[in-house]
Design a protein around this motif. Structure first.
Motif, PDB file in Angstrom:
ATOM      1  N   UNK A   1      -7.599   9.501  -7.590  1.00 38.01           N
ATOM      2  CA  UNK A   1      -6.641   8.423  -7.795  1.00 38.01           C
ATOM      3  C   UNK A   1      -5.227   8.983  -7.909  1.00 38.01           C
ATOM      4  N   UNK A   2      -5.087  10.023  -8.722  1.00 37.24           N
ATOM      5  CA  UNK A   2      -3.765  10.618  -8.906  1.00 37.24           C
ATOM      6  C   UNK A   2      -3.253  11.240  -7.610  1.00 37.24           C
ATOM      7  N   UNK A   3      -4.170  11.830  -6.848  1.00 33.82           N
ATOM      8  CA  UNK A   3      -3.782  12.384  -5.542  1.00 33.82           C
ATOM      9  C   UNK A   3      -3.285  11.282  -4.621  1.00 33.82           C
ATOM     10  N   UNK A   4      -3.981  10.140  -4.629  1.00 37.35           N
ATOM     11  CA  UNK A   4      -3.558   9.018  -3.795  1.00 37.35           C
ATOM     12  C   UNK A   4      -2.179   8.507  -4.200  1.00 37.35           C
ATOM     13  N   UNK A   5      -1.905   8.533  -5.511  1.00 40.44           N
ATOM     14  CA  UNK A   5      -0.574   8.130  -5.971  1.00 40.44           C
ATOM     15  C   UNK A   5       0.485   9.050  -5.372  1.00 40.44           C
ATOM     16  N   UNK A   6       0.246  10.353  -5.457  1.00 43.31           N
ATOM     17  CA  UNK A   6       1.210  11.313  -4.938  1.00 43.31           C
ATOM     18  C   UNK A   6       1.401  11.138  -3.423  1.00 43.31           C
TER      19      UNK A   6
ATOM     20  N   UNK B   1       3.257   7.981  -2.541  1.00 48.88           N
ATOM     21  CA  UNK B   1       4.679   8.106  -2.860  1.00 48.88           C
ATOM     22  C   UNK B   1       5.410   9.046  -1.910  1.00 48.88           C
ATOM     23  N   UNK B   2       4.670   9.665  -0.987  1.00 52.94           N
ATOM     24  CA  UNK B   2       5.312  10.541  -0.021  1.00 52.94           C
ATOM     25  C   UNK B   2       5.684  11.897  -0.575  1.00 52.94           C
ATOM     26  N   UNK B   3       4.947  12.371  -1.573  1.00 54.44           N
ATOM     27  CA  UNK B   3       5.237  13.669  -2.171  1.00 54.44           C
ATOM     28  C   UNK B   3       4.998  14.786  -1.161  1.00 54.44           C
ATOM     29  N   UNK B   4       5.797  15.837  -1.272  1.00 56.96           N
ATOM     30  CA  UNK B   4       5.628  17.046  -0.452  1.00 56.96           C
ATOM     31  C   UNK B   4       5.654  16.754   1.052  1.00 56.96           C
ATOM     32  N   UNK B   5       6.543  15.833   1.457  1.00 53.71           N
ATOM     33  CA  UNK B   5       6.721  15.523   2.884  1.00 53.71           C
ATOM     34  C   UNK B   5       5.404  15.154   3.564  1.00 53.71           C
ATOM     35  N   UNK B   6       4.650  14.334   2.900  1.00 54.24           N
ATOM     36  CA  UNK B   6       3.370  13.890   3.424  1.00 54.24           C
ATOM     37  C   UNK B   6       3.570  13.151   4.743  1.00 54.24           C
ATOM     38  N   UNK B   7       2.623  13.314   5.683  1.00 51.58           N
ATOM     39  CA  UNK B   7       2.714  12.622   6.964  1.00 51.58           C
ATOM     40  C   UNK B   7       2.592  11.112   6.757  1.00 51.58           C
ATOM     41  N   UNK B   8       3.078  10.370   7.729  1.00 51.60           N
ATOM     42  CA  UNK B   8       3.034   8.912   7.619  1.00 51.60           C
ATOM     43  C   UNK B   8       1.602   8.411   7.542  1.00 51.60           C
ATOM     44  N   UNK B   9       0.720   8.960   8.369  1.00 49.43           N
ATOM     45  CA  UNK B   9      -0.677   8.520   8.353  1.00 49.43           C
ATOM     46  C   UNK B   9      -1.318   8.779   6.995  1.00 49.43           C
TER      47      UNK B   9
ATOM     48  N   UNK C   1       0.258   9.005   4.125  1.00 47.53           N
ATOM     49  CA  UNK C   1       0.857   8.068   3.164  1.00 47.53           C
ATOM     50  C   UNK C   1       0.204   6.698   3.268  1.00 47.53           C
ATOM     51  N   UNK C   2      -0.006   6.251   4.509  1.00 53.04           N
ATOM     52  CA  UNK C   2      -0.652   4.949   4.711  1.00 53.04           C
ATOM     53  C   UNK C   2      -2.065   4.971   4.138  1.00 53.04           C
ATOM     54  N   UNK C   3      -2.789   6.038   4.382  1.00 53.11           N
ATOM     55  CA  UNK C   3      -4.162   6.143   3.872  1.00 53.11           C
ATOM     56  C   UNK C   3      -4.180   6.178   2.347  1.00 53.11           C
ATOM     57  N   UNK C   4      -3.264   6.931   1.757  1.00 49.52           N
ATOM     58  CA  UNK C   4      -3.209   7.014   0.299  1.00 49.52           C
ATOM     59  C   UNK C   4      -2.891   5.676  -0.331  1.00 49.52           C
ATOM     60  N   UNK C   5      -1.929   4.965   0.229  1.00 47.47           N
ATOM     61  CA  UNK C   5      -1.581   3.641  -0.298  1.00 47.47           C
ATOM     62  C   UNK C   5      -2.732   2.655  -0.107  1.00 47.47           C
TER      63      UNK C   5
ATOM     64  N   UNK D   1      -5.290   3.091  -2.755  1.00 42.22           N
ATOM     65  CA  UNK D   1      -4.863   2.487  -4.019  1.00 42.22           C
ATOM     66  C   UNK D   1      -5.034   0.971  -3.983  1.00 42.22           C
ATOM     67  N   UNK D   2      -4.661   0.369  -2.850  1.00 40.60           N
ATOM     68  CA  UNK D   2      -4.766  -1.087  -2.725  1.00 40.60           C
ATOM     69  C   UNK D   2      -6.226  -1.525  -2.787  1.00 40.60           C
ATOM     70  N   UNK D   3      -7.082  -0.802  -2.106  1.00 39.21           N
ATOM     71  CA  UNK D   3      -8.510  -1.163  -2.102  1.00 39.21           C
ATOM     72  C   UNK D   3      -9.184  -0.848  -3.426  1.00 39.21           C
ATOM     73  N   UNK D   4      -8.517  -0.025  -4.244  1.00 43.82           N
ATOM     74  CA  UNK D   4      -9.067   0.299  -5.557  1.00 43.82           C
ATOM     75  C   UNK D   4      -8.799  -0.765  -6.605  1.00 43.82           C
ATOM     76  N   UNK D   5      -8.056  -1.809  -6.215  1.00 35.34           N
ATOM     77  CA  UNK D   5      -7.811  -2.956  -7.114  1.00 35.34           C
ATOM     78  C   UNK D   5      -7.214  -2.500  -8.445  1.00 35.34           C
ATOM     79  N   UNK D   6      -6.071  -1.825  -8.380  1.00 33.22           N
ATOM     80  CA  UNK D   6      -5.397  -1.377  -9.588  1.00 33.22           C
ATOM     81  C   UNK D   6      -4.631  -2.505 -10.256  1.00 33.22           C
ATOM     82  N   UNK D   7      -3.744  -2.123 -11.160  1.00 39.21           N
ATOM     83  CA  UNK D   7      -2.938  -3.113 -11.866  1.00 39.21           C
ATOM     84  C   UNK D   7      -1.966  -3.792 -10.900  1.00 39.21           C
ATOM     85  N   UNK D   8      -1.420  -4.912 -11.329  1.00 40.41           N
ATOM     86  CA  UNK D   8      -0.434  -5.611 -10.505  1.00 40.41           C
ATOM     87  C   UNK D   8       0.768  -4.720 -10.218  1.00 40.41           C
ATOM     88  N   UNK D   9       1.208  -3.982 -11.246  1.00 43.46           N
ATOM     89  CA  UNK D   9       2.362  -3.093 -11.059  1.00 43.46           C
ATOM     90  C   UNK D   9       2.061  -2.017 -10.022  1.00 43.46           C
ATOM     91  N   UNK D  10       0.857  -1.438 -10.119  1.00 42.81           N
ATOM     92  CA  UNK D  10       0.482  -0.382  -9.175  1.00 42.81           C
ATOM     93  C   UNK D  10       0.353  -0.927  -7.759  1.00 42.81           C
TER      94      UNK D  10
END
Length: 281
Positions: A32-37, A40-48, A50-54, A57-66
């Protein structure tokens, strides 16, 4: 950007991604924490990535803020990828989750701007500014949109506000320089370009803007020098080719003028119409 009259979409910042909050219960919290990073585009992550990480998170049904932030960040990645329709859908979701969050309004405006839907872009920037009157990036983005609509007075006012709020924003000084050059406030424009060159000494757009100023001032040698500098950094910049051609023509160099103007028109057929609108023929 090649081929246009001075690159004027100078600030398409999508906002600094905020960290997602409150991880959902999961046996793999580290994932989960890795997906957050990644989201957020940490360490010049590739666009693909970043999309996968986000998406994770979305499919993980987190908080409204997240989720609000995850949708916004995924929209940013889609915008950078050029998939504007998907980006707008994500910004819509982010806004639906938190209608008081200014960034997705600004970012949706950027996506509409890049699609060429200028009125919708301005509406989105209006909303971002209404939510956050100190949002310098939104003022700068709206200024760039007004430039695309040839509404130079409005663009100038927005650049004034962007500079007042955030004078260190990337390229706002050149944006105002270009706008003032078109409006004929040449000395003020020259001061803005000088300021821009202090932080962007290798930016073709700034030399292109200053070239227009010198051309309108009748300082033809200085105009040719600046247009040539612009072309060293961006050889297919139609506005610099055409402007240099006009300056050469006014100096009596017809052969050099014909070569530059012909090259400019090959890149952008109606470049002459733009210069006529700027008051230079």
């Amino acid at each position: 950007m090649t081929g246009g009259v001075a690159p004027i979409l100078i600030l398409l910042s999508l906002g600094s991604p905020a960290a997602a909050q409150n991880p959902a219960e999961s046996p793999k919290k580290t994932d989960y924490l890795t997906n957050i990073e990644v989201c957020n585009g940490s360490d010049r992550t590739s666009l693909e990535a970043r999309i996968s990480g986000c998406t994770a998170l979305i499919e993980g049904h987190g908080t409204t803020a997240a989720l609000t932030i995850a949708y916004n960040n995924r929209g940013n990645a889609y915008t950078e990828k050029g998939d504007y329709d998907r980006a707008i859908q994500d910004f819509d979701q982010s806004i639906k989750l938190n209608p008081t969050y200014a960034k997705p309004f600004n970012n949706r405006g950027v996506a509409y701007l890049r699609k060429g839907e200028y009125d919708l872009a301005i509406k989105a920037f209006d909303e971002a500014i209404k939510l956050n009157p100190n949002y310098g990036g939104a003022f700068a983005n709206r200024a760039g949109t007004y430039l695309k609509k040839n509404e130079y007075d409005r663009a100038a006012r927005d650049y004034d506000e962007a500079i007042r709020l955030e004078p260190n924003l990337e390229a706002v000084w050149n944006g105002r320089c270009w706008t003032r050059a078109i409006l004929g406030a040449l000395q003020a424009a020259l001061e803005d370009c000088t300021k821009a060159l202090q932080s962007e000494p290798n930016n073709a757009a700034v030399y292109d803007s200053r070239g227009l100023i010198y051309l309108k001032m009748g300082q033809l040698g200085a105009a040719i020098d600046d247009y040539s500098s612009a072309l060293r950094f961006e050889p297919k910049l139609a506005s610099a080719l055409y402007g240099r051609g006009l300056a050469k023509l006014k100096k009596g160099d017809k052969a050099g003028s014909d070569s530059d103007i012909s090259a400019a028109k090959t890149i952008q057929a109606k470049i002459g119409d733009d210069f006529a609108r700027f008051g230079v023929q």
